[in-house]
Design a protein around this motif. Sequence first.
Motif, PDB file in Angstrom:
ATOM      1  N   VAL A 165     -16.995  90.532 -14.620  1.00  0.00           N
ATOM      2  CA  VAL A 165     -16.908  89.083 -14.846  1.00  0.00           C
ATOM      3  C   VAL A 165     -17.528  88.727 -16.195  1.00  0.00           C
ATOM      4  O   VAL A 165     -16.957  87.968 -16.988  1.00  0.00           O
ATOM      5  CB  VAL A 165     -17.611  88.305 -13.714  1.00  0.00           C
ATOM      6  N   MET A 166     -18.699  89.302 -16.474  1.00  0.00           N
ATOM      7  CA  MET A 166     -19.360  89.014 -17.742  1.00  0.00           C
ATOM      8  C   MET A 166     -18.538  89.506 -18.928  1.00  0.00           C
ATOM      9  O   MET A 166     -18.469  88.849 -19.972  1.00  0.00           O
ATOM     10  CB  MET A 166     -20.769  89.629 -17.749  1.00  0.00           C
ATOM     11  N   GLN A 167     -17.884  90.664 -18.783  1.00  0.00           N
ATOM     12  CA  GLN A 167     -17.037  91.181 -19.861  1.00  0.00           C
ATOM     13  C   GLN A 167     -15.879  90.224 -20.148  1.00  0.00           C
ATOM     14  O   GLN A 167     -15.542  89.967 -21.311  1.00  0.00           O
ATOM     15  CB  GLN A 167     -16.482  92.553 -19.473  1.00  0.00           C
ATOM     16  N   VAL A 168     -15.286  89.684 -19.097  1.00  0.00           N
ATOM     17  CA  VAL A 168     -14.162  88.762 -19.264  1.00  0.00           C
ATOM     18  C   VAL A 168     -14.616  87.490 -19.984  1.00  0.00           C
ATOM     19  O   VAL A 168     -13.955  87.015 -20.917  1.00  0.00           O
ATOM     20  CB  VAL A 168     -13.534  88.412 -17.901  1.00  0.00           C
ATOM     21  N   PHE A 169     -15.764  86.948 -19.579  1.00  0.00           N
ATOM     22  CA  PHE A 169     -16.237  85.709 -20.197  1.00  0.00           C
ATOM     23  C   PHE A 169     -16.715  85.943 -21.622  1.00  0.00           C
ATOM     24  O   PHE A 169     -16.670  85.026 -22.446  1.00  0.00           O
ATOM     25  CB  PHE A 169     -17.330  85.067 -19.335  1.00  0.00           C
ATOM     26  N   ASP A 170     -17.129  87.159 -21.936  1.00  0.00           N
ATOM     27  CA  ASP A 170     -17.492  87.491 -23.308  1.00  0.00           C
ATOM     28  C   ASP A 170     -16.262  87.415 -24.220  1.00  0.00           C
ATOM     29  O   ASP A 170     -16.369  87.067 -25.403  1.00  0.00           O
ATOM     30  CB  ASP A 170     -18.102  88.892 -23.353  1.00  0.00           C
ATOM     31  N   LEU A 171     -15.088  87.710 -23.660  1.00  0.00           N
ATOM     32  CA  LEU A 171     -13.844  87.594 -24.417  1.00  0.00           C
ATOM     33  C   LEU A 171     -13.378  86.139 -24.522  1.00  0.00           C
ATOM     34  O   LEU A 171     -12.758  85.749 -25.513  1.00  0.00           O
ATOM     35  CB  LEU A 171     -12.741  88.435 -23.749  1.00  0.00           C
ATOM     36  N   MET A 172     -13.675  85.355 -23.498  1.00  0.00           N
ATOM     37  CA  MET A 172     -13.196  83.973 -23.443  1.00  0.00           C
ATOM     38  C   MET A 172     -14.019  83.023 -24.305  1.00  0.00           C
ATOM     39  O   MET A 172     -13.479  82.047 -24.853  1.00  0.00           O
ATOM     40  CB  MET A 172     -13.197  83.476 -21.993  1.00  0.00           C
ATOM     41  N   TYR A 173     -15.319  83.292 -24.419  1.00  0.00           N
ATOM     42  CA  TYR A 173     -16.217  82.397 -25.144  1.00  0.00           C
ATOM     43  C   TYR A 173     -16.850  83.147 -26.306  1.00  0.00           C
ATOM     44  O   TYR A 173     -17.566  84.129 -26.100  1.00  0.00           O
ATOM     45  CB  TYR A 173     -17.292  81.841 -24.210  1.00  0.00           C
ATOM     46  N   GLN A 174     -16.602  82.668 -27.498  1.00  0.00           N
ATOM     47  CA  GLN A 174     -17.046  83.348 -28.714  1.00  0.00           C
ATOM     48  C   GLN A 174     -18.549  83.551 -28.748  1.00  0.00           C
ATOM     49  O   GLN A 174     -19.043  84.571 -29.241  1.00  0.00           O
ATOM     50  CB  GLN A 174     -16.601  82.532 -29.938  1.00  0.00           C
ATOM     51  N   ASN A 175     -19.302  82.582 -28.210  1.00  0.00           N
ATOM     52  CA  ASN A 175     -20.766  82.655 -28.265  1.00  0.00           C
ATOM     53  C   ASN A 175     -21.390  83.075 -26.936  1.00  0.00           C
ATOM     54  O   ASN A 175     -22.588  82.839 -26.721  1.00  0.00           O
ATOM     55  CB  ASN A 175     -21.330  81.296 -28.701  1.00  0.00           C
ATOM     56  N   PHE A 176     -20.589  83.657 -26.053  1.00  0.00           N
ATOM     57  CA  PHE A 176     -21.111  84.053 -24.745  1.00  0.00           C
ATOM     58  C   PHE A 176     -22.250  85.050 -24.907  1.00  0.00           C
ATOM     59  O   PHE A 176     -22.120  86.050 -25.634  1.00  0.00           O
ATOM     60  CB  PHE A 176     -20.007  84.663 -23.890  1.00  0.00           C
ATOM     61  N   ASP A 177     -23.368  84.761 -24.231  1.00  0.00           N
ATOM     62  CA  ASP A 177     -24.566  85.601 -24.337  1.00  0.00           C
ATOM     63  C   ASP A 177     -24.639  86.507 -23.107  1.00  0.00           C
ATOM     64  O   ASP A 177     -25.232  86.145 -22.087  1.00  0.00           O
ATOM     65  CB  ASP A 177     -25.803  84.710 -24.447  1.00  0.00           C
ATOM     66  N   THR A 178     -24.048  87.688 -23.226  1.00  0.00           N
ATOM     67  CA  THR A 178     -23.988  88.610 -22.095  1.00  0.00           C
ATOM     68  C   THR A 178     -25.379  89.058 -21.661  1.00  0.00           C
ATOM     69  O   THR A 178     -25.661  89.147 -20.451  1.00  0.00           O
ATOM     70  CB  THR A 178     -23.143  89.839 -22.456  1.00  0.00           C
ATOM     71  N   ALA A 179     -26.249  89.317 -22.614  1.00  0.00           N
ATOM     72  CA  ALA A 179     -27.607  89.778 -22.272  1.00  0.00           C
ATOM     73  C   ALA A 179     -28.354  88.719 -21.478  1.00  0.00           C
ATOM     74  O   ALA A 179     -29.029  89.027 -20.487  1.00  0.00           O
ATOM     75  CB  ALA A 179     -28.372  90.129 -23.543  1.00  0.00           C
ATOM     76  N   ALA A 180     -28.234  87.459 -21.889  1.00  0.00           N
ATOM     77  CA  ALA A 180     -28.916  86.371 -21.179  1.00  0.00           C
ATOM     78  C   ALA A 180     -28.330  86.187 -19.782  1.00  0.00           C
ATOM     79  O   ALA A 180     -29.068  85.931 -18.819  1.00  0.00           O
ATOM     80  CB  ALA A 180     -28.800  85.069 -21.972  1.00  0.00           C
ATOM     81  N   CYS A 181     -27.007  86.331 -19.669  1.00  0.00           N
ATOM     82  CA  CYS A 181     -26.357  86.190 -18.362  1.00  0.00           C
ATOM     83  C   CYS A 181     -26.812  87.296 -17.414  1.00  0.00           C
ATOM     84  O   CYS A 181     -27.143  87.045 -16.258  1.00  0.00           O
ATOM     85  CB  CYS A 181     -24.835  86.221 -18.530  1.00  0.00           C
ATOM     86  N   ARG A 182     -26.837  88.519 -17.919  1.00  0.00           N
ATOM     87  CA  ARG A 182     -27.283  89.658 -17.104  1.00  0.00           C
ATOM     88  C   ARG A 182     -28.738  89.472 -16.658  1.00  0.00           C
ATOM     89  O   ARG A 182     -29.079  89.714 -15.499  1.00  0.00           O
ATOM     90  CB  ARG A 182     -27.127  90.958 -17.896  1.00  0.00           C
ATOM     91  N   LYS A 183     -29.575  89.003 -17.568  1.00  0.00           N
ATOM     92  CA  LYS A 183     -30.978  88.803 -17.243  1.00  0.00           C
ATOM     93  C   LYS A 183     -31.141  87.747 -16.161  1.00  0.00           C
ATOM     94  O   LYS A 183     -31.944  87.905 -15.231  1.00  0.00           O
ATOM     95  CB  LYS A 183     -31.739  88.386 -18.504  1.00  0.00           C
ATOM     96  N   LEU A 184     -30.357  86.668 -16.275  1.00  0.00           N
ATOM     97  CA  LEU A 184     -30.465  85.593 -15.290  1.00  0.00           C
ATOM     98  C   LEU A 184     -29.956  86.055 -13.933  1.00  0.00           C
ATOM     99  O   LEU A 184     -30.579  85.790 -12.887  1.00  0.00           O
ATOM    100  CB  LEU A 184     -29.680  84.367 -15.778  1.00  0.00           C
ATOM    101  N   ILE A 185     -28.850  86.779 -13.923  1.00  0.00           N
ATOM    102  CA  ILE A 185     -28.284  87.265 -12.666  1.00  0.00           C
ATOM    103  C   ILE A 185     -29.245  88.223 -11.967  1.00  0.00           C
ATOM    104  O   ILE A 185     -29.452  88.144 -10.744  1.00  0.00           O
ATOM    105  CB  ILE A 185     -26.913  87.936 -12.922  1.00  0.00           C
ATOM    106  N   THR A 186     -29.856  89.128 -12.722  1.00  0.00           N
ATOM    107  CA  THR A 186     -30.801  90.057 -12.103  1.00  0.00           C
ATOM    108  C   THR A 186     -32.073  89.341 -11.645  1.00  0.00           C
ATOM    109  O   THR A 186     -32.717  89.771 -10.687  1.00  0.00           O
ATOM    110  CB  THR A 186     -31.158  91.199 -13.073  1.00  0.00           C
ATOM    111  N   SER A 187     -32.412  88.219 -12.312  1.00  0.00           N
ATOM    112  CA  SER A 187     -33.582  87.448 -11.864  1.00  0.00           C
ATOM    113  C   SER A 187     -33.342  86.812 -10.502  1.00  0.00           C
ATOM    114  O   SER A 187     -34.286  86.454  -9.793  1.00  0.00           O
ATOM    115  CB  SER A 187     -33.932  86.369 -12.896  1.00  0.00           C
ATOM    116  N   PHE A 188     -32.063  86.652 -10.124  1.00  0.00           N
ATOM    117  CA  PHE A 188     -31.721  86.136  -8.793  1.00  0.00           C
ATOM    118  C   PHE A 188     -31.809  87.230  -7.726  1.00  0.00           C
ATOM    119  O   PHE A 188     -31.603  86.968  -6.539  1.00  0.00           O
ATOM    120  CB  PHE A 188     -30.293  85.574  -8.770  1.00  0.00           C
ATOM    121  N   GLY A 189     -32.084  88.472  -8.151  1.00  0.00           N
ATOM    122  CA  GLY A 189     -32.117  89.590  -7.216  1.00  0.00           C
ATOM    123  C   GLY A 189     -30.770  90.249  -7.031  1.00  0.00           C
ATOM    124  O   GLY A 189     -30.575  91.023  -6.084  1.00  0.00           O
ATOM    125  N   LEU A 190     -29.817  89.965  -7.942  1.00  0.00           N
ATOM    126  CA  LEU A 190     -28.481  90.540  -7.857  1.00  0.00           C
ATOM    127  C   LEU A 190     -28.340  91.715  -8.818  1.00  0.00           C
ATOM    128  O   LEU A 190     -29.097  91.828  -9.788  1.00  0.00           O
ATOM    129  CB  LEU A 190     -27.425  89.475  -8.182  1.00  0.00           C
TER     130      LEU A 190
END
Length: 295
Positions: free
Chosen positions: A94-119
């Motif tokens: 999902v993150m890879q797809v949104f990285d293609l869709m949004y030029q400024n998508f911050d994959t590292a920040a998204c991953r960090k937030l998702i793992t902070s949820f315990g996922l």
Amino acid sequence: MSLTIQNLKKVIGDRPVLQEIDFTLEPGQIVGLVGPNGIGKTTILRTVTQQYVADGGDVLLAGQSIKAQAQLREQIFYLDNQHLFFKNYRLDKVMQVFDLMYQNFDTAACRKLITSFGLQPKQVFSSLSKGYQALVLIALALASQAPYVFLDEPFDGLDILIRERIVNLVVDAVSDGTRTFLIASHNLVELDGLSDRVLFVKAGRISQDLTLEAVRKTAVKLQLVFPSKSIPAAVTANGRVLSVRGRVIEAVFPNFTPEVEAALAAEKPVLNEALPLSLADLFKVEFRSKHGEAV
């Protein structure tokens, strides 16, 4: 960079769902979009983001039409909860797809937030509970870096802890004044403490564009008891009755002037007590007739 919706119209089948929708969003706001179920809140979000083709009007970002300039669309983040294309994707996909869709998508920040949820990134989106799915959607919205984020019923069916976490994430995101959230919701309690502004959708138009702070300066909610069992004209002429329990009347007076106060006092009420005025009260005033039916 303001987002302006001008005279937006949408016909579905033979029914004009949106008629002359007009409002402007400015940076740093949390705006509630409110109305009864089926009134067109989701249609507004879909039409503004061009998932639906508008039958009239325009959407302008900093004065430029997003219809004419496709690259401007990524400045607005919206996920249609009913038609998520990535339900069966792993979160890392999902993150890879949104990285293609949004030029400024911050994959590292998204991953960090998702793992902070315990996922974990290897988990499949559809395998998550409704609450965790909602948190992933918020993480995607924040990581998109889009200045305008549209959320459709983000609190629906969630427990209080998840709702509180989403609220905190939204508040943090707008704190620097660069991002704006438009939240369509029937959870009026949540919106009451969260929204800077509220837009009421009625009969295909924005019927009210208000700030709760401003409304509370002129409107009053009262609990009243009068010697007579009937409701005095001073109440029905100047206010909207919310409820009657025995002889106890709850009413909202949208324009509580000294003249209205004097007219009520002249009826010699046995009880005249001010109550907190909520967004739910304003919703009832807007969408009920004077006789109590929905309008």
